[in-house]
Motif scaffolding. Sequence first.
Motif, PDB file in Angstrom:
ATOM      1  N   MET A 109       0.821  -1.200   0.000  1.00 31.20           N
ATOM      2  CA  MET A 109       0.000   0.000   0.000  1.00 31.20           C
ATOM      3  C   MET A 109       0.863   1.262   0.000  1.00 31.20           C
ATOM      4  N   LEU A 110       1.983   1.231   0.718  1.00 29.45           N
ATOM      5  CA  LEU A 110       2.857   2.402   0.733  1.00 29.45           C
ATOM      6  C   LEU A 110       3.414   2.699  -0.650  1.00 29.45           C
ATOM      7  N   ASP A 111       3.491   1.676  -1.498  1.00 30.19           N
ATOM      8  CA  ASP A 111       3.982   1.875  -2.863  1.00 30.19           C
ATOM      9  C   ASP A 111       3.140   2.902  -3.610  1.00 30.19           C
ATOM     10  N   TYR A 112       1.857   2.923  -3.345  1.00 29.74           N
ATOM     11  CA  TYR A 112       0.959   3.896  -3.977  1.00 29.74           C
ATOM     12  C   TYR A 112       1.405   5.323  -3.634  1.00 29.74           C
ATOM     13  N   PHE A 113       1.744   5.552  -2.366  1.00 27.63           N
ATOM     14  CA  PHE A 113       2.159   6.886  -1.932  1.00 27.63           C
ATOM     15  C   PHE A 113       3.547   7.231  -2.461  1.00 27.63           C
ATOM     16  N   TYR A 114       4.427   6.242  -2.536  1.00 28.56           N
ATOM     17  CA  TYR A 114       5.753   6.482  -3.122  1.00 28.56           C
ATOM     18  C   TYR A 114       5.603   6.869  -4.595  1.00 28.56           C
ATOM     19  N   ARG A 115       4.678   6.214  -5.269  1.00 29.28           N
ATOM     20  CA  ARG A 115       4.423   6.530  -6.679  1.00 29.28           C
ATOM     21  C   ARG A 115       3.910   7.972  -6.819  1.00 29.28           C
ATOM     22  N   LEU A 116       3.045   8.400  -5.901  1.00 28.98           N
ATOM     23  CA  LEU A 116       2.559   9.783  -5.924  1.00 28.98           C
ATOM     24  C   LEU A 116       3.705  10.775  -5.761  1.00 28.98           C
ATOM     25  N   LEU A 117       4.631  10.459  -4.894  1.00 25.27           N
ATOM     26  CA  LEU A 117       5.796  11.334  -4.727  1.00 25.27           C
ATOM     27  C   LEU A 117       6.582  11.420  -6.032  1.00 25.27           C
ATOM     28  N   LYS A 118       6.843  10.272  -6.644  1.00 24.47           N
ATOM     29  CA  LYS A 118       7.609  10.242  -7.894  1.00 24.47           C
ATOM     30  C   LYS A 118       6.873  10.986  -9.013  1.00 24.47           C
ATOM     31  N   GLU A 119       5.556  10.791  -9.102  1.00 25.08           N
ATOM     32  CA  GLU A 119       4.765  11.461 -10.135  1.00 25.08           C
ATOM     33  C   GLU A 119       4.811  12.982  -9.987  1.00 25.08           C
ATOM     34  N   ASN A 120       5.071  13.445  -8.767  1.00 26.67           N
ATOM     35  CA  ASN A 120       5.173  14.877  -8.511  1.00 26.67           C
ATOM     36  C   ASN A 120       6.636  15.334  -8.476  1.00 26.67           C
ATOM     37  N   ASN A 121       7.509  14.490  -9.037  1.00 27.62           N
ATOM     38  CA  ASN A 121       8.941  14.787  -9.125  1.00 27.62           C
ATOM     39  C   ASN A 121       9.572  15.075  -7.764  1.00 27.62           C
ATOM     40  N   LEU A 122       9.149  14.315  -6.767  1.00 26.21           N
ATOM     41  CA  LEU A 122       9.684  14.460  -5.417  1.00 26.21           C
ATOM     42  C   LEU A 122      10.456  13.198  -5.038  1.00 26.21           C
ATOM     43  N   ARG A 123      11.557  13.401  -4.353  1.00 24.87           N
ATOM     44  CA  ARG A 123      12.361  12.266  -3.918  1.00 24.87           C
ATOM     45  C   ARG A 123      11.712  11.563  -2.725  1.00 24.87           C
ATOM     46  N   ILE A 124      11.994  10.291  -2.599  1.00 28.10           N
ATOM     47  CA  ILE A 124      11.531   9.527  -1.443  1.00 28.10           C
ATOM     48  C   ILE A 124      12.680   9.532  -0.440  1.00 28.10           C
ATOM     49  N   THR A 125      12.717  10.582   0.359  1.00 27.91           N
ATOM     50  CA  THR A 125      13.786  10.725   1.338  1.00 27.91           C
ATOM     51  C   THR A 125      13.501   9.831   2.546  1.00 27.91           C
ATOM     52  N   PRO A 126      14.514   9.523   3.339  1.00 28.98           N
ATOM     53  CA  PRO A 126      14.271   8.725   4.555  1.00 28.98           C
ATOM     54  C   PRO A 126      13.254   9.388   5.484  1.00 28.98           C
ATOM     55  N   GLN A 127      13.285  10.730   5.555  1.00 22.87           N
ATOM     56  CA  GLN A 127      12.342  11.449   6.415  1.00 22.87           C
ATOM     57  C   GLN A 127      10.910  11.293   5.907  1.00 22.87           C
ATOM     58  N   ARG A 128      10.720  11.472   4.620  1.00 21.78           N
ATOM     59  CA  ARG A 128       9.376  11.327   4.047  1.00 21.78           C
ATOM     60  C   ARG A 128       8.884   9.894   4.209  1.00 21.78           C
ATOM     61  N   LYS A 129       9.788   8.972   4.025  1.00 25.26           N
ATOM     62  CA  LYS A 129       9.427   7.559   4.119  1.00 25.26           C
ATOM     63  C   LYS A 129       8.957   7.203   5.532  1.00 25.26           C
ATOM     64  N   VAL A 130       9.698   7.626   6.549  1.00 27.96           N
ATOM     65  CA  VAL A 130       9.328   7.267   7.917  1.00 27.96           C
ATOM     66  C   VAL A 130       8.054   7.989   8.354  1.00 27.96           C
ATOM     67  N   ILE A 131       7.843   9.222   7.893  1.00 33.86           N
ATOM     68  CA  ILE A 131       6.605   9.934   8.220  1.00 33.86           C
ATOM     69  C   ILE A 131       5.415   9.257   7.548  1.00 33.86           C
ATOM     70  N   LEU A 132       5.603   8.818   6.308  1.00 33.84           N
ATOM     71  CA  LEU A 132       4.547   8.062   5.616  1.00 33.84           C
ATOM     72  C   LEU A 132       4.223   6.764   6.349  1.00 33.84           C
ATOM     73  N   GLU A 133       5.250   6.083   6.823  1.00 30.83           N
ATOM     74  CA  GLU A 133       5.041   4.825   7.554  1.00 30.83           C
ATOM     75  C   GLU A 133       4.231   5.058   8.823  1.00 30.83           C
ATOM     76  N   ILE A 134       4.544   6.135   9.537  1.00 29.11           N
ATOM     77  CA  ILE A 134       3.787   6.447  10.758  1.00 29.11           C
ATOM     78  C   ILE A 134       2.335   6.731  10.408  1.00 29.11           C
ATOM     79  N   LEU A 135       2.109   7.549   9.394  1.00 28.83           N
ATOM     80  CA  LEU A 135       0.730   7.853   8.981  1.00 28.83           C
ATOM     81  C   LEU A 135      -0.004   6.588   8.568  1.00 28.83           C
ATOM     82  N   TYR A 136       0.684   5.719   7.853  1.00 29.02           N
ATOM     83  CA  TYR A 136       0.054   4.484   7.395  1.00 29.02           C
ATOM     84  C   TYR A 136      -0.267   3.565   8.575  1.00 29.02           C
TER      85      TYR A 136
END
Length: 144
Positions: A1-28
């Motif tokens: 499921m997190l892959d969907y959000f990672y794809r949204l980041l990429k589609e918006n030309n945003l990097r998947i940084t460790p900070q963004r990744k861990v914040i996404l994990e907490i939200l998920y």
Amino acid sequence: MLDYFYRLLKENNLRITPQRKVILEILYNCRGHHLGAENIYELLTAKDNDKKIGLATVYRTLELFEKIGIVSRLSMENSPARYELVMYNKLMHHHLICLKCGQLEELDDSIAEEFKNRILEDKGFEVADKSMKIYGYCSNCRLS
């Protein structure tokens, strides 16, 4: 499921940084809860991780996530905003908010849909978008 959000980041030309990744994990992992930036920060600092993330980074990340549609921001009357992950497979919902303790309860969209139809019928006004926050007192605060 997190892959969907990672794809949204990429589609918006945003990097998947460790900070963004861990914040996404907490939200998920906290789906169904409405977290403030401070709550997310506390969960980050409670985790045993090597990455030090400041509160300002949490705020900036949430702002960015809201901008691209990953999170929904719920503004509160007398307390900080809260955030929840936008789940594409979940029905729209609304919120009941206790004025005393700040408790949030989700309200199914079917009730709001009836309200929207009633407005169209009674007032001839077609609602294009609706997000309801209904303020009152939860059962615990009402009884105390």
